[in-house]
Design a protein around this motif. Sequence first.
Motif, PDB file in Angstrom:
ATOM      1  N   GLY A  19      -3.435  -3.572  -3.821  1.00  0.00           N
ATOM      2  CA  GLY A  19      -4.583  -3.270  -4.676  1.00  0.00           C
ATOM      3  C   GLY A  19      -5.760  -2.656  -3.957  1.00  0.00           C
ATOM      4  O   GLY A  19      -6.801  -2.404  -4.571  1.00  0.00           O
ATOM      5  N   LEU A  20      -5.639  -2.394  -2.669  1.00  0.00           N
ATOM      6  CA  LEU A  20      -6.726  -1.792  -1.903  1.00  0.00           C
ATOM      7  C   LEU A  20      -6.722  -0.279  -2.097  1.00  0.00           C
ATOM      8  O   LEU A  20      -5.673   0.322  -2.346  1.00  0.00           O
ATOM      9  N   PRO A  21      -7.875   0.364  -1.944  1.00  0.00           N
ATOM     10  CA  PRO A  21      -7.950   1.814  -2.201  1.00  0.00           C
ATOM     11  C   PRO A  21      -7.488   2.678  -1.028  1.00  0.00           C
ATOM     12  O   PRO A  21      -8.015   3.766  -0.809  1.00  0.00           O
ATOM     13  N   PHE A  22      -6.546   2.182  -0.245  1.00  0.00           N
ATOM     14  CA  PHE A  22      -6.005   2.991   0.842  1.00  0.00           C
ATOM     15  C   PHE A  22      -4.595   2.515   1.169  1.00  0.00           C
ATOM     16  O   PHE A  22      -4.155   1.443   0.748  1.00  0.00           O
ATOM     17  N   ASP A  23      -3.880   3.337   1.928  1.00  0.00           N
ATOM     18  CA  ASP A  23      -2.519   3.017   2.335  1.00  0.00           C
ATOM     19  C   ASP A  23      -2.369   3.332   3.822  1.00  0.00           C
ATOM     20  O   ASP A  23      -3.261   3.914   4.429  1.00  0.00           O
ATOM     21  N   TRP A  24      -1.222   2.962   4.408  1.00  0.00           N
ATOM     22  CA  TRP A  24      -1.021   3.101   5.835  1.00  0.00           C
ATOM     23  C   TRP A  24       0.305   3.787   6.146  1.00  0.00           C
ATOM     24  O   TRP A  24       1.252   3.736   5.353  1.00  0.00           O
ATOM     25  N   LEU A  25       0.337   4.417   7.307  1.00  0.00           N
ATOM     26  CA  LEU A  25       1.588   4.874   7.903  1.00  0.00           C
ATOM     27  C   LEU A  25       1.698   4.264   9.298  1.00  0.00           C
ATOM     28  O   LEU A  25       0.723   4.248  10.052  1.00  0.00           O
ATOM     29  N   ARG A  26       2.876   3.768   9.619  1.00  0.00           N
ATOM     30  CA  ARG A  26       3.173   3.265  10.947  1.00  0.00           C
ATOM     31  C   ARG A  26       4.478   3.928  11.385  1.00  0.00           C
ATOM     32  O   ARG A  26       5.543   3.607  10.853  1.00  0.00           O
ATOM     33  N   ILE A  27       4.397   4.865  12.338  1.00  0.00           N
ATOM     34  CA  ILE A  27       5.572   5.611  12.777  1.00  0.00           C
ATOM     35  C   ILE A  27       5.719   5.437  14.281  1.00  0.00           C
ATOM     36  O   ILE A  27       4.765   5.670  15.031  1.00  0.00           O
TER      37      ILE A  27
END
Length: 248
Positions: free
Chosen positions: A220-228
Amino acid sequence: MARWWQKKSAPEKGGPVTGEQYFSAEAHGTLPAHIDGPDGRRQVTLAVHDDGVVLSDGNTHRPYRWSDVAHLWHANDMDGEAANGLMITKWLHELLLEFTDGTVVGSLLADPPVVTPEAAFRNGQLSSSPPSVIAPLMQRVNAPVTELHLTRAKARLAAGGQVHFGPLTATPDGLHHHGKKIPWHTITSCRYSVVIFSEDEEELGAMLRMEYEVDGGAHGLPFDWLRIPALDVPDLDVLVRLTEENRT
């Protein structure tokens, strides 16, 4: 996870090099390295000069200028073991180079071990250690290659083209990852970092870590993440620099 570069075969270098033999200035140092070819692993050395490296295999010496580096990967890790309430650890430094002739060379080296009380290590602390003598030499390779590839990438994007960074593709308007578009202006953070201890196993290791704004993102937060994983992203430092220059 199998890495695609491990499946490549380096072309055989049957005889002495013709043409340019060595760079004019003396090498800053030498990195023990290896080539994985069709006949197995061969031990080689990389002498690091101002203008490039000299790959040596026995009596064969092959110079490569920085412009001869097609892709570069780098990552850090930590190896360790517990003994009598102590953690004995050592930093690992990994460097991979793919040259324009198809040769892929890897170097994996370790700093001297450091002893830390296990309780302190579990809290994310490490005993102090002397400055690494390996990291600066690897940086002498990474820095000029990154500057050269960054200039090329910026020119390609300015002309409306694309630049591929493994699973990520940079375009003039942003990054693309598995069909998802991430506009430059939505990226709030993009960096390389190493996590050596975390309750979240997915956070461990050397990673490209990116945060970007989305509507209705994770939890529900207004951001997302990438972990590569860092070794899945060629020219990672170029991507980080491009992101910093384009997101503001």
